[in-house]
Design an enzyme around this catalytic site. Sequence first.
Site, PDB file in Angstrom:
ATOM      1  N   ASP A  59     -33.269 -33.952 -39.953  1.00  0.00           N
ATOM      2  CA  ASP A  59     -33.845 -33.170 -38.548  1.00  0.00           C
ATOM      3  C   ASP A  59     -32.756 -32.520 -37.738  1.00  0.00           C
ATOM      4  O   ASP A  59     -31.397 -32.884 -37.793  1.00  0.00           O
ATOM      5  CB  ASP A  59     -34.441 -33.988 -37.841  1.00  0.00           C
ATOM      6  N   HIS A 110     -30.632 -37.188 -40.090  1.00  0.00           N
ATOM      7  CA  HIS A 110     -30.093 -35.903 -39.258  1.00  0.00           C
ATOM      8  C   HIS A 110     -28.923 -35.358 -39.699  1.00  0.00           C
ATOM      9  O   HIS A 110     -28.034 -36.018 -39.527  1.00  0.00           O
ATOM     10  CB  HIS A 110     -29.903 -36.267 -37.706  1.00  0.00           C
TER      11      HIS A 110
HETATM   12 NI    NI Z   1     -35.128 -34.162 -33.546  1.00  0.00          NI
END
Ligand code: NI
Length: 215
Positions: free
Chosen positions: A35, A181
Amino acid sequence: MLGFLLSLLIANPIIINTNIEPNCKVVKCVALTYDDGPHSTLTPKLLDLVEKKYSSYNIRLTFFVQGHLVMKNKGIVQRIAKGGHELGNHTWAHEYLTQLDSSGIQKTLQKTQQILFSLTGSYPTIFRPPGGHSDQFVRSNTSLREVMWDIDTRDWDHRNRWRTLAIIKNQLKPNSIILLHDIHAESVEASPYIFETLHKSGYKMVTVSHLLKFR
Ligand code: NI
């Protein structure tokens, strides 16, 4: 002429497609989702790993990207799409959708859809609400499928590759969706260990949309 044809055949052997998407009812699958990117240096580093060192694993990743970062990293987004990975919508600038009204929700998602379409020729079909903040009102304002996760590595919080790996090992189950991430160096550094661990345990790393067909 015949000699020429033969030499062509030898120079260009028929490549058997080993890339057929796995049947996740039969083999163990997992979806690695990254993400908040794309990141100008870390995302290419991650793609290099997948395409070079681990090409034999046939890894497919999913990236939930922010529209404003897509604007700054257009080539990377095209590389993601060309590599057979999936792009998901993570809003334009990480807005918490539960704090927006109807037009605000639609605007941030649509703007991100448009930039991704202009670069890749296809619209994402999935979104992940920033911070995981969502509700029925949010979902009623988009036709995109909402995709959350099963394993939260909390990589952004502890920034420790071994902890990221340990959390995945402890919670791993077939057809899990894992949250990571690619804007943090430690998460990209953890990725080779994650790939090797999953591969050794017999898991295929597939896109989230592929995995969702089986659950
Ligand atoms: Ni996010």
